[in-house]
Design a protein around this motif. Structure first.
Motif, PDB file in Angstrom:
ATOM      1  N   GLY A 135       0.800  -1.220   0.000  1.00  0.00           N
ATOM      2  CA  GLY A 135       0.000   0.000   0.000  1.00  0.00           C
ATOM      3  C   GLY A 135       0.831   1.267   0.000  1.00  0.00           C
ATOM      4  O   GLY A 135       0.347   2.343  -0.351  1.00  0.00           O
ATOM      5  N   HIS A 136       2.097   1.155   0.386  1.00  0.00           N
ATOM      6  CA  HIS A 136       2.995   2.302   0.311  1.00  0.00           C
ATOM      7  C   HIS A 136       3.449   2.505  -1.139  1.00  0.00           C
ATOM      8  O   HIS A 136       3.396   1.579  -1.950  1.00  0.00           O
ATOM      9  CB  HIS A 136       4.204   2.094   1.217  1.00  0.00           C
ATOM     10  N   SER A 137       3.923   3.706  -1.438  1.00  0.00           N
ATOM     11  CA  SER A 137       4.335   4.019  -2.808  1.00  0.00           C
ATOM     12  C   SER A 137       5.834   4.231  -2.950  1.00  0.00           C
ATOM     13  O   SER A 137       6.306   4.604  -4.021  1.00  0.00           O
ATOM     14  CB  SER A 137       3.595   5.271  -3.301  1.00  0.00           C
ATOM     15  N   ALA A 138       6.580   3.991  -1.885  1.00  0.00           N
ATOM     16  CA  ALA A 138       8.044   4.132  -1.931  1.00  0.00           C
ATOM     17  C   ALA A 138       8.660   3.105  -0.985  1.00  0.00           C
ATOM     18  O   ALA A 138       7.955   2.398  -0.262  1.00  0.00           O
ATOM     19  CB  ALA A 138       8.458   5.550  -1.550  1.00  0.00           C
ATOM     20  N   GLY A 139       9.983   3.037  -0.992  1.00  0.00           N
ATOM     21  CA  GLY A 139      10.690   2.061  -0.176  1.00  0.00           C
ATOM     22  C   GLY A 139      10.371   2.198   1.302  1.00  0.00           C
ATOM     23  O   GLY A 139       9.977   3.264   1.781  1.00  0.00           O
ATOM     24  N   MET A 140      10.576   1.107   2.032  1.00  0.00           N
ATOM     25  CA  MET A 140      10.210   1.059   3.440  1.00  0.00           C
ATOM     26  C   MET A 140      11.377   1.457   4.342  1.00  0.00           C
ATOM     27  O   MET A 140      12.538   1.165   4.051  1.00  0.00           O
ATOM     28  CB  MET A 140       9.745  -0.351   3.808  1.00  0.00           C
ATOM     29  N   CYS A 141      11.028   2.097   5.457  1.00  0.00           N
ATOM     30  CA  CYS A 141      12.019   2.410   6.481  1.00  0.00           C
ATOM     31  C   CYS A 141      12.008   1.387   7.608  1.00  0.00           C
ATOM     32  O   CYS A 141      13.041   1.076   8.186  1.00  0.00           O
ATOM     33  CB  CYS A 141      11.761   3.790   7.063  1.00  0.00           C
ATOM     34  N   GLY A 142      10.817   0.874   7.940  1.00  0.00           N
ATOM     35  CA  GLY A 142      10.731  -0.090   9.025  1.00  0.00           C
ATOM     36  C   GLY A 142       9.306  -0.496   9.324  1.00  0.00           C
ATOM     37  O   GLY A 142       8.350  -0.045   8.673  1.00  0.00           O
ATOM     38  N   PHE A 143       9.154  -1.346  10.327  1.00  0.00           N
ATOM     39  CA  PHE A 143       7.844  -1.833  10.749  1.00  0.00           C
ATOM     40  C   PHE A 143       7.939  -2.252  12.205  1.00  0.00           C
ATOM     41  O   PHE A 143       9.032  -2.355  12.775  1.00  0.00           O
ATOM     42  CB  PHE A 143       7.387  -3.021   9.887  1.00  0.00           C
ATOM     43  N   SER A 144       6.787  -2.520  12.802  1.00  0.00           N
ATOM     44  CA  SER A 144       6.761  -2.952  14.193  1.00  0.00           C
ATOM     45  C   SER A 144       5.505  -3.776  14.445  1.00  0.00           C
ATOM     46  O   SER A 144       4.450  -3.502  13.871  1.00  0.00           O
ATOM     47  CB  SER A 144       6.784  -1.730  15.123  1.00  0.00           C
ATOM     48  N   PHE A 145       5.631  -4.794  15.310  1.00  0.00           N
ATOM     49  CA  PHE A 145       4.508  -5.647  15.698  1.00  0.00           C
ATOM     50  C   PHE A 145       3.911  -5.169  17.026  1.00  0.00           C
ATOM     51  O   PHE A 145       4.622  -4.636  17.883  1.00  0.00           O
ATOM     52  CB  PHE A 145       4.980  -7.090  15.928  1.00  0.00           C
ATOM     53  N   SER A 146       2.607  -5.397  17.223  1.00  0.00           N
ATOM     54  CA  SER A 146       2.035  -5.294  18.558  1.00  0.00           C
ATOM     55  C   SER A 146       2.456  -6.533  19.336  1.00  0.00           C
ATOM     56  O   SER A 146       3.000  -7.489  18.777  1.00  0.00           O
ATOM     57  CB  SER A 146       0.509  -5.212  18.491  1.00  0.00           C
ATOM     58  N   ASN A 147       2.182  -6.550  20.626  1.00  0.00           N
ATOM     59  CA  ASN A 147       2.669  -7.638  21.465  1.00  0.00           C
ATOM     60  C   ASN A 147       2.077  -8.989  21.084  1.00  0.00           C
ATOM     61  O   ASN A 147       2.731 -10.023  21.200  1.00  0.00           O
ATOM     62  CB  ASN A 147       2.370  -7.338  22.939  1.00  0.00           C
ATOM     63  N   ASP A 148       0.819  -9.010  20.617  1.00  0.00           N
ATOM     64  CA  ASP A 148       0.177 -10.266  20.228  1.00  0.00           C
ATOM     65  C   ASP A 148       0.295 -10.534  18.732  1.00  0.00           C
ATOM     66  O   ASP A 148      -0.278 -11.504  18.230  1.00  0.00           O
ATOM     67  CB  ASP A 148      -1.291 -10.280  20.653  1.00  0.00           C
TER      68      ASP A 148
END
Length: 302
Positions: A135-148
């Motif tokens: 869904g993004h239109s450019a390269g990614m910088c990062g991501f993160s999960f919730s605890n579950d």
């Protein structure tokens, strides 16, 4: 050096050799002690290692290098499976808090997630593609999960961050749901952290931190020049009380006031909908406690 910890082991990436060293943790009367394994993991990466992680189950270790390679290891240093991310370059990779998934992002505008599968007896079976966040239109910088691991947040060079519902039946070809899109002031390098309860997103831009509500997408707080150099990592504690940043050989700890406000708002909504007196009384007490803590923190700031 990158480090990761479970209840049983501590692992470190040695930058001078691009290898992994495992330290076994044992408890003594006066605290804990760590003993290194007899040998380091063999060198398998052809490019510098950028991230490592260990499943909270203790079943596997993940290492990712700056090319397109991710390796899944057992704790004895045997490679269980290689993964080619096909993202031109890897920018970030991590093991989910539940210890079930490995995810990565890079030059391409998506995040790829794999499941590391084990049999009922604990034997490794396979690594299979789970889902992608597109869904993004450019390269990614990062991501993160919730605890579950039921929510994920992503941040991209296109100037947006997104919150996703990843609690899907991907084996039935069900895709994650986009819940919210927000804007952030693009300034690299950056990090993103999703609070364990998924109510708050924090994004670091060079040495600044901006905190957003995932409920409204609104900017809640902004901290300028938190570190003298680039922020190297960003994370919430498991109880949603604090936000922690690292950089220039220092650690900064912030009260998660945005998280308290979001929790209070959610509980007030629940209070309006419930008809059970016992539940109402319990919610009201929780609201009072959270508001009291928030007021105390705000007074300390002023």
């Amino acid at each position: 050096m990158y480090c990761s910890l479970t209840q049983r082991a501590f692992i470190a990436c040695l930058a001078n050799g691009e290898t992994i060293r495992v330290f076994k943790m044992s408890k003594k009367e006066d605290g804990f002690t760590f003993s290194a394994a007899p040998e380091d993991f063999p060198k398998r990466h052809k490019a510098p290692i950028i991230n490592i992680g260990i499943a909270e189950t203790g079943k596997f270790i993940m290492t990712a290098s700056s090319d397109t390679t991710i390796l899944v290891w057992d704790l004895k240093g045997e490679v269980l499976a290689p993964i080619n991310t096909n993202q031109i370059t890897n920018a970030y990779a991590a093991v989910s808090p539940c210890g079930r998934f490995v995810a990565s992002c890079g030059f391409t505008p998506d995040v790829k997630v794999w499941e590391v599968c084990f049999g009922k007896a604990g034997e490794f079976r396979e690594v299979c593609r789970a889902f992608e966040l597109k869904g993004h239109s450019a390269g990614m910088c990062g991501f993160s999960f919730s605890n579950d691991s039921r929510r994920m947040a992503t941040v991209s060079k296109d100037g947006t961050w997104k919150l996703w519902d990843t609690d899907v039946e991907y084996k039935k070809q069900q895709d994650p749901y986009l819940l919210h899109t927000g804007r952030w002031p693009v300034s690299e390098p950056c990090r993103i952290a999703l609070s364990p309860d998924a109510r708050v997103v924090a994004i670091s831009s060079t040495s600044d931190i901006t905190v957003f509500s995932t409920r409204t997408g609104a900017q809640e707080e902004e901290f300028h020049s938190v570190h003298g150099e680039v922020i190297t990592d960003l994370a919430f504690d498991t109880n949603n009380r604090f936000l922690v940043s690292t950089g220039d050989r220092a650690i900064r700890v912030f009260h998660n006031t945005a998280g308290y406000r979001a929790a209070i708002a959610d509980m007030k909504d629940m209070l309006k909908k419930t008809t059970n007196k016992g539940t109402k009384d319990r919610l009201q007490q929780q609201i009072n406690d959270a508001q009291s803590t928030l007021d105390t923190v705000c007074r300390q700031r002023n």
